[in-house]
Design a protein around this motif. Structure first.
Motif, PDB file in Angstrom:
ATOM      1  N   SER A   1      -3.225   1.268 -13.447  1.00 15.87           N
ATOM      2  CA  SER A   1      -3.334  -0.074 -13.357  1.00 15.87           C
ATOM      3  C   SER A   1      -1.916  -0.656 -13.341  1.00 15.87           C
ATOM      4  O   SER A   1      -1.934  -1.981 -12.907  1.00 15.87           O
ATOM      5  CB  SER A   1      -4.337  -0.770 -14.443  1.00 15.87           C
ATOM      6  OG  SER A   1      -3.616  -0.660 -15.691  1.00 15.87           O
ATOM      7  N   ASN A   2      -1.105  -0.092 -13.719  1.00 14.41           N
ATOM      8  CA  ASN A   2       0.273  -0.610 -13.595  1.00 14.41           C
ATOM      9  C   ASN A   2       0.872  -0.576 -12.124  1.00 14.41           C
ATOM     10  O   ASN A   2       1.015   0.498 -11.733  1.00 14.41           O
ATOM     11  CB  ASN A   2       1.121   0.493 -14.627  1.00 14.41           C
ATOM     12  CG  ASN A   2       2.706  -0.360 -14.837  1.00 14.41           C
ATOM     13  OD1 ASN A   2       3.162  -0.709 -13.869  1.00 14.41           O
ATOM     14  ND2 ASN A   2       3.084  -0.401 -15.871  1.00 14.41           N
ATOM     15  N   TRP A   3       1.227  -1.604 -11.869  1.00 15.75           N
ATOM     16  CA  TRP A   3       1.450  -2.047 -10.344  1.00 15.75           C
ATOM     17  C   TRP A   3       2.746  -1.120  -9.897  1.00 15.75           C
ATOM     18  O   TRP A   3       2.899  -0.463  -8.930  1.00 15.75           O
ATOM     19  CB  TRP A   3       1.689  -3.300 -10.133  1.00 15.75           C
ATOM     20  CG  TRP A   3       1.840  -3.641  -8.823  1.00 15.75           C
ATOM     21  CD1 TRP A   3       0.905  -3.815  -7.637  1.00 15.75           C
ATOM     22  CD2 TRP A   3       3.151  -3.788  -7.739  1.00 15.75           C
ATOM     23  NE1 TRP A   3       1.490  -4.092  -6.516  1.00 15.75           N
ATOM     24  CE2 TRP A   3       2.779  -4.297  -6.496  1.00 15.75           C
ATOM     25  CE3 TRP A   3       4.387  -3.997  -8.505  1.00 15.75           C
ATOM     26  CZ2 TRP A   3       3.916  -4.335  -5.521  1.00 15.75           C
ATOM     27  CZ3 TRP A   3       5.344  -4.065  -7.475  1.00 15.75           C
ATOM     28  CH2 TRP A   3       5.194  -4.311  -5.926  1.00 15.75           C
ATOM     29  N   VAL A   4       3.967  -1.076 -10.813  1.00 13.67           N
ATOM     30  CA  VAL A   4       5.155  -0.476 -10.590  1.00 13.67           C
ATOM     31  C   VAL A   4       4.917   0.877 -10.395  1.00 13.67           C
ATOM     32  O   VAL A   4       5.512   1.664  -9.544  1.00 13.67           O
ATOM     33  CB  VAL A   4       6.179  -0.912 -11.381  1.00 13.67           C
ATOM     34  CG1 VAL A   4       7.609  -0.583 -11.031  1.00 13.67           C
ATOM     35  CG2 VAL A   4       6.339  -2.333 -11.643  1.00 13.67           C
ATOM     36  N   ILE A   5       4.026   1.498 -11.487  1.00 12.95           N
ATOM     37  CA  ILE A   5       3.869   3.013 -11.524  1.00 12.95           C
ATOM     38  C   ILE A   5       3.189   3.293 -10.223  1.00 12.95           C
ATOM     39  O   ILE A   5       3.602   4.479  -9.691  1.00 12.95           O
ATOM     40  CB  ILE A   5       3.191   3.375 -12.738  1.00 12.95           C
ATOM     41  CG1 ILE A   5       4.206   2.984 -13.991  1.00 12.95           C
ATOM     42  CG2 ILE A   5       2.704   4.679 -12.750  1.00 12.95           C
ATOM     43  CD1 ILE A   5       5.161   3.935 -14.372  1.00 12.95           C
TER      44      ILE A   5
END
Lengths: 398, 461
Positions: free
Chosen positions: A121-125
């Motif tokens: 859910s982490n956009w950067v990851i």
């Protein structure tokens, strides 16, 4: 007439022999066998005459001849220049297996990490995983091997200014000098203790599962096994008097010497294979997790499971069923792709047996047959094992 | 009912008659900050992950951009432009960056190999015709698919072959013994006529055996042989083009030739193998399975070794194959096995009712395959075919190992040029090659995803 026997009604009595599907299919198959047999036969005859003209004797007798060339990587099999071509085959196979084994383990770890990261859910990851997958998938593997070998690893410092990595050894453009483990007396005891710990852990896991099925009570299996597997050998290690030490590379006149040198060919090939295959595995893992119905996650949350538990107890076991079959073919691809070692002269099966040995002996038919059959056998064994595992994991329906 | 006012509105002042406009979401939930709170910093582990990711980006991206763009050398005429003072140039001692003038100087080689400069228009023409023919074929909304496909699969390869090689082939016959008729163009066409007669005879015999009308079978045979004759004739005509031998082909041109020939040749073979694997005939099925699994179980590089070393051995004395042709045969057979599995996926996805329906209509096996099953099966495996093509396109780099000068082969060969020899030369050229392959493969994979979405009717049967 034969026709009359085949035909059952007067209307179809004109049906020719050739129109009976059964007879026609047998005629067709006999023709096919004849054609293929003839092609193979003429190929064999041509090969025999051509080989005779070139003065090459057939047969596998050459395998006991002296090879006469050096191989710079052979961790388990003793090899010298006076070894036979048969030994060359085994050394090549050993190196292929070493690369494939290490590669499969590392690429599985990296691939699963990336696949989960892609769904984070982490956009950067998730974006980073996406960019990684797209770049690595869309550049040819051979090019990537060259990039690692001649591009990245060639930028390492020269032997004179080797980079000291502390306890991890020394690295320079010639090789990576890892710490070489030296086993003193008593190391065997530690290994036995380790094996015992593993066996006890398996028994504990079985017992706790049985107990949980019967009574519903849970047992902290993870911590127990971790404790067993790490602590027991550690205690044994100190009791028998620390039988393990590491030999480090020392500064020599022409750069570091000693330790456990790992050639850049090996490093480049392994890095390229692992990073390339991981991109494909990441996509497989992602597809597998997405294939699990969203209701499963919601049901787990409704039961009060935490996200980690949901993933471990519910999603992953179901996703594995979707993941395993394509994962098998990625493992096979990695094994087959390790043959690209020939491009950077890492001594794997293709490189030293189908390459150097073939050029020296000219026994093209025998050597290529052996090489291809070996890869075929590796493929079949791997897929048989994975089929067995898949059947074990498959959904047992009532 | 009587106490309702005539205008239909109950006059009770404490009941709201208009809804208030919706409030905007709180700033912590909307806009950039809200998005960041939700997607980057939703929890402590998530925040740590984000920071870790930013650290990784910081490690990789600036270094890469500096190396490839900002610190790179863009102009120059030889290696001195990209050399440090220690290496004899003018750049600082700790400089490391891409050397783009070297790629510029070699660009022509990377694209055309050693194709003669004055004949480059022929290669360019092939590229342009290919693009013009391919783009409408790939766009699902453009019509005339059938004629477009025939042009691309039938006419284009012949035209490209003649253009690239120069045509003007000379034939010397293949059937009759040379003692009877001296090898010549006349003998070739005589042999061809005899072969046509033999095929017509076989067609006639088979029609008689099945008690059907021999005329259509003979007609089809004649048409097939006529098309073959036209192709051979075109290849033999002297268009005044200079011959360019295949060992002068190279770079991207060669990569494209191998990949496209591989895919075009592997498609029919793959369809046949997939049908064979599904067949009721045990021997046909066995051969198909052995062929498919045999090729799929071995690495491509051993196949290429085989085709370059063993193929000449298996041929009769005096028959020699071009190095490129041998590689092409290896690549085509190899990719046919993969294609067969893709097509099999499509065949298995067709509901059984379609097979039974075709049978109920009284169609023969080949008719039902040609008119009912294959059009549907091939359509749903278009994404799979594109993916196979991407794999094949990347795998063409392997021909550099057997000494053909494709993109990678040309790049490696260029490293031997002392005019540009610097420590950064290899990485620069590989970066260029990687970018080239990435652009092509990424576009193809996007197309594959686009077709997958388009073909996904939502009700998978």
């Amino acid at each position: 007439m034969a026709v009359q026997e085949v035909a059952s009604t007067p209307e179809t009595s004109k049906v020719a022999l050739f129109n009976d599907p059964k007879i026609r299919s047998w005629i067709f198959q006999i023709v096919l066998i004849t054609v293929i047999g003839w092609v193979l036969y003429s190929m064999a005859i041509n090969a025999a005459t051509n080989l005779e003209r070139q003065g090459i004797a057939g047969g596998f007798g050459f395998l006991s001849n002296e090879a006469g060339f050096g191989v710079n990587f052979s961790p388990f099999i003793a090899y010298t220049e006076i070894s036979s071509y048969g030994t060359v085959f085994w050394v090549g196979l050993q190196n292929t297996l070493v690369i494939a084994f290490l590669g499969i383990i590392l690429t599985t770890i990296l691939g699963f990490t990336l696949g989960v990261a892609r769904l984070s859910s982490n956009w950067v990851i998730s974006r980073m995983a996406y960019v990684y997958v797209e770049i690595l998938r869309n550049v040819p593997l051979l090019l990537q091997i060259f990039i690692w070998y001649k591009g990245v690893l060639a930028l390492l410092p020269t032997a004179k200014n080797s980079l000291d990595l502390g306890i991890f050894g020394v690295v320079n453009v010639k090789a990576y000098f890892g710490p070489k483990p030296i086993f003193a007396e008593g190391a065997g005891t530690v290994a036995i203790v380790f094996l015992v710990a593993v066996i006890i852990s398996i028994l504990v896991a079985r017992w706790s599962k049985k107990r949980q099925m019967a009574t519903g009570q849970r047992f902290p299996v993870l911590w127990t096994t971790l404790g067993l597997i790490f602590l027991l050998p550690l205690i044994a290690y100190f009791i028998v008097g620390q039988p393990l030490s590491f030999e480090y590379a020392v500064e020599g006149r022409f750069g570091p010497r000693g330790g456990m040198p790992v050639l850049p060919e090996f490093t480049a090939l392994l890095l390229a294979l692992v990073t390339y295959t991981a991109a494909f595995i990441a996509e497989i893992v992602r597809a597998g997790i997405l294939a699990v119905d969203r209701g499963q996650t919601e049901a787990s949350y409704a039961l009060g499971l935490r996200p980690g538990q949901t993933l471990r107890l519910n999603i992953i076991p179901q996703a594995m069923r979707v993941i395993i079959p394509p994962l098998t073919s990625q493992y096979l691809n990695l094994t087959k792709n390790s043959s690209l070692a020939v491009a950077i002269a890492f001594p794997d099966l293709t490189s030293i047996f189908a390459g150097t040995a073939l050029n020296q002996t000219g026994q093209a038919v025998e050597i290529l047959l052996m090489t291809m059959l070996t890869y075929l056998a590796l493929s079949i064994i791997t897929s048989m094992f994975m089929n067995w595992y898949n059947a074990k994991m498959a959904l047992v329906e009532r | 009912m009587s106490d309702t006012p005539s205008n239909g509105v109950v006059n009770v002042s404490y009941v709201r008659q208009q809804m208030d406009p919706a409030m905007p979401p709180p700033t912590s939930e909307s806009g950039v900050i809200g998005w960041m709170r939700k997607n980057l910093f939703s929890s402590i582990p998530n925040t740590l992950l984000t920071l870790f990711a930013f650290y990784l980006i910081y490690l990789i991206v600036p270094g890469f951009l500096n190396w490839s763009l900002f610190d790179a050398v863009w102009t120059g005429t030889d290696r001195l432009a990209c050399a440090t003072t220690f290496q004899g140039g003018k750049l600082a001692e700790d400089w490391s960056g891409a050397c783009w003038p070297y790629v510029g100087a070699y660009l022509k080689q990377f694209i055309y190999g050693r194709y003669p400069v004055e004949e480059l228009w022929r290669a360019n023409l092939v590229f342009v015709v290919f693009a013009v023919g391919l783009i409408p074929l790939l766009m699902p909304t453009v019509g005339y698919k059938r004629i477009n496909l025939i042009l691309m699969i039938g006419v284009f390869p012949v035209a490209a072959f003649v253009l690239l090689l120069g045509g003007n082939l000379s034939y010397s016959g293949f059937l009759l013994p040379n003692a009877l008729v001296a090898p010549s163009l006349f003998k070739f066409w005589l042999d061809f006529a005899i072969l046509t007669l033999v095929f017509c005879g076989i067609a006639y015999g088979m029609s008689r055996a099945t008690a059907s009308d021999p005329a259509p079978a003979i007609k089809q045979t004649l048409i097939a042989m006529a098309i073959l004759a036209v192709v051979l004739l075109v290849a033999a005509v002297d268009f005044g083009l200079a011959e360019v031998e295949t060992d002068r082909w190279g770079g991207l041109l060669l990569t494209m030739v191998i990949a496209i020939t591989g895919i075009v040749a592997s498609l029919p073979l793959g369809v046949l193998l997939a049908l064979g694997r599904q067949s009721d005939m045990p021997i046909v099925r066995l051969f198909s399975v052995i062929f498919i699994e045999g090729w799929r179980g071995v690495p491509l590089i051993t196949v290429l070794f085989m085709s370059s070393v063993l193929l000449p051995l298996f041929l009769p004395d005096g028959v020699t194959f071009d190095k490129l042709l041998r590689a092409l045969i290896g690549v085509a057979l190899f990719s046919a096995a993969y294609m067969a599995e893709v097509v099999r996926g499509g065949l298995q996805a067709i509901p059984k009712g379609q097979y039974e329906g075709a049978m109920a209509l009284g169609l023969s096996y080949w008719q039902s395959m040609r008119m009912i099953i294959l059009p549907q099966a091939l359509k749903i495996v278009i994404p799979g075919i594109v993916n196979t093509f991407i794999g094949l396109f990347k795998d063409t780099t392997l021909v550099s190992i057997i000494g053909l000068l494709d993109v990678l082969g040309t790049i490696n060969a260029s490293h031997a040029d002392s005019k540009w020899a610097t420590p950064v030369q290899a990485l620069t050229s590989y970066l260029f090659g990687a970018a080239l392959f990435f652009v092509f493969c990424f576009m193809m994979s996007r197309y594959s995803i686009f077709m997958e979405r388009r073909l996904d009717t939502g009700h998978k049967s």
